[in-house]
Scaffold this motif. Structure first.
Motif, short mmCIF file in Angstrom:
data_model
loop_
_atom_site.label_atom_id
_atom_site.label_comp_id
_atom_site.label_asym_id
_atom_site.label_seq_id
_atom_site.Cartn_x
_atom_site.Cartn_y
_atom_site.Cartn_z
N VAL A 297 39.34 46.18 48.90
CA VAL A 297 40.79 46.15 48.80
C VAL A 297 41.15 45.09 47.76
CG1 VAL A 297 42.94 45.75 50.04
CG2 VAL A 297 41.06 46.91 51.17
N HIS A 298 42.11 45.43 46.92
CA HIS A 298 42.36 44.60 45.74
C HIS A 298 43.80 44.07 45.70
CE1 HIS A 298 38.55 46.27 44.25
NE2 HIS A 298 39.00 47.41 44.73
N PRO A 299 44.12 43.02 46.47
CA PRO A 299 45.48 42.46 46.42
C PRO A 299 45.70 41.70 45.12
CG PRO A 299 44.07 41.07 47.75
CD PRO A 299 43.24 42.28 47.38
N LEU A 300 46.96 41.53 44.77
CA LEU A 300 47.27 40.68 43.62
C LEU A 300 46.90 39.24 43.96
CD1 LEU A 300 50.71 42.01 42.31
CD2 LEU A 300 48.42 42.91 41.95
N LEU A 301 46.50 38.48 42.96
CA LEU A 301 46.12 37.08 43.18
C LEU A 301 47.33 36.18 43.34
CD1 LEU A 301 43.21 36.82 40.57
CD2 LEU A 301 43.03 37.22 43.03
N ASN A 302 48.41 36.54 42.68
CA ASN A 302 49.66 35.76 42.76
C ASN A 302 50.81 36.64 42.28
OD1 ASN A 302 49.76 35.51 39.76
ND2 ASN A 302 47.98 34.20 40.09
N ASP A 303 52.02 36.09 42.25
CA ASP A 303 53.17 36.94 41.90
C ASP A 303 53.23 37.33 40.43
OD1 ASP A 303 53.75 34.36 41.16
OD2 ASP A 303 55.61 34.20 42.31
N ASN A 304 52.45 36.66 39.59
CA ASN A 304 52.41 37.01 38.16
C ASN A 304 51.24 37.92 37.80
OD1 ASN A 304 54.72 35.59 37.16
ND2 ASN A 304 53.60 33.68 37.46
N ASP A 305 50.44 38.31 38.78
CA ASP A 305 49.22 39.08 38.53
C ASP A 305 49.51 40.56 38.42
OD1 ASP A 305 46.58 39.79 38.24
OD2 ASP A 305 46.16 39.77 40.39
N ILE A 306 50.16 40.95 37.31
CA ILE A 306 50.43 42.37 37.06
C ILE A 306 49.91 42.70 35.67
CG2 ILE A 306 52.49 42.34 38.52
CD1 ILE A 306 54.19 42.47 36.00
N TYR A 307 49.81 44.01 35.40
CA TYR A 307 49.33 44.44 34.09
C TYR A 307 50.31 44.01 33.02
CZ TYR A 307 45.90 47.41 36.41
OH TYR A 307 44.86 47.89 37.15
N LYS A 308 49.77 43.41 31.99
CA LYS A 308 50.62 42.98 30.86
C LYS A 308 50.63 44.05 29.79
CE LYS A 308 51.64 38.92 32.51
NZ LYS A 308 51.19 39.07 33.87
#
Length: 308
Positions: A297-308
């Motif tokens: 399962v692959h949660p985001l590491l933090n609130d900025n961890d999205i595809y750029k």
């Protein structure tokens, strides 16, 4: 190329500080999904009522399984997915509108007909994410949209709390109103509420906690076929006389696809579960294992961890 405008930048929030929400693009979608396997973990998420959200998803699934035999049309209506664009999640290419609309009513009715005719309701199919394995037209994007619809009230309340605590509520709350559809787990039906519209730069916004968000949902027919069904088949092949080594996964997939003609893998795994119902329980057990979840399962590491 200039980076698209994100929520924190639009509201002049500190990019180094975590506010608990996914820092999505304001005017574009990000390839992100709400993952039920993350949502059901026993963790505290600040400002988000995770327990109620989980209860609603479980009740939605249980209620619709209960009425499949008596009112399949109602179940299909409940399951129809109307994408909530306010979260800005989805499988999209940058700058385009979301593509996935989920299964049709006929596809849903066909699925429910098959599980009731084969007595798979309740006793075998008892995890919400089983829908991803068997339902044609239902992928990670549309399943995430369905989860979003069920818990839309909790997501909206989360957004209000976050904006209020960051002193941005007056800035994002508009004079207009919007209707939010959600699952009412007390009355066991879809319901609606009218709430103030939340908007940033003329784009409607509903925040999502990053701790229930993933870039990839592994729970699917292909993974089920490879990690459970084919694993058993390979073991059985070893016991066959005259064969020096087990069939490879590729050989087995080719064999099964050929066996069922042009059927999709969702049909293949459904037919396998009909023959060996313990296959699905094995898959449930894997995803209920904390060790397996840690690796798959692959949660985001933090609130900025999205595809750029």
């Amino acid at each position: 190329m200039q980076r698209p405008l994100q929520i924190k930048d639009a509201l002049h929030l500190d990019n180094k500080k975590s506010y608990g929400f996914v820092n999505c693009y304001v005017h574009e979608d990000s390839e992100l999904f709400i993952d039920y396997n993350l949502l059901k973990q026993n963790i505290v998420i600040h400002n988000f009522d995770r327990k109620t959200a989980c209860k609603k998803i479980i009740d939605f699934f249980k209620t619709n399984l209960d009425i499949i035999r008596t009112d399949p049309d109602k179940v299909s209506e409940n399951m129809l997915i109307h994408e909530i664009n306010d979260t800005h999640f989805g499988s999209t290419t940058r700058g385009n509108n979301s593509r996935g609309k989920g299964p049709s009513k006929d596809e849903l009715k066909d699925f429910f007909r098959k599980i009731t005719e084969n007595n798979l309701d309740k006793t075998v199919i008892n995890e919400p994410m089983d829908l991803l394995i068997f339902t044609k037209g239902l992928g990670p994007d549309s399943f995430s949209d369905l989860i979003t619809k069920i818990i839309a009230k909790e997501l909206y309340e989360f957004s209000i709390k976050v904006f209020k605590q960051s002193n941005k509520l007056d800035e994002v709350k508009q004079k207009g109103e919007q209707e939010i559809e959600f699952w009412d787990n007390k009355n066991h039906k879809m319901s609606t509420i009218i709430v103030p519209k939340l908007s940033i730069k003329n784009s409607n916004i509903i925040l999502v906690p990053y701790r229930i968000t993933t870039k990839r949902i592994k729970y699917n027919a292909n993974d089920f076929l490879n990690s459970v069904i084919n694993s058993v088949k390979r073991t059985n092949e070893l016991a066959k006389k005259g064969r020096k080594k087990a069939m490879t996964k590729k050989e087995i997939v080719h064999y099964e696809t050929k066996k069922y003609g042009t059927s999709e893998r969702k049909t293949i795994v459904f037919n396998e579960v009909l023959k060996e119902r313990h296959f699905l329980k094995s898959y449930h057990d894997k995803f209920n294992s904390s060790k397996f979840l840690m690796n798959n399962v692959h949660p985001l590491l933090n609130d900025n961890d999205i595809y750029k």
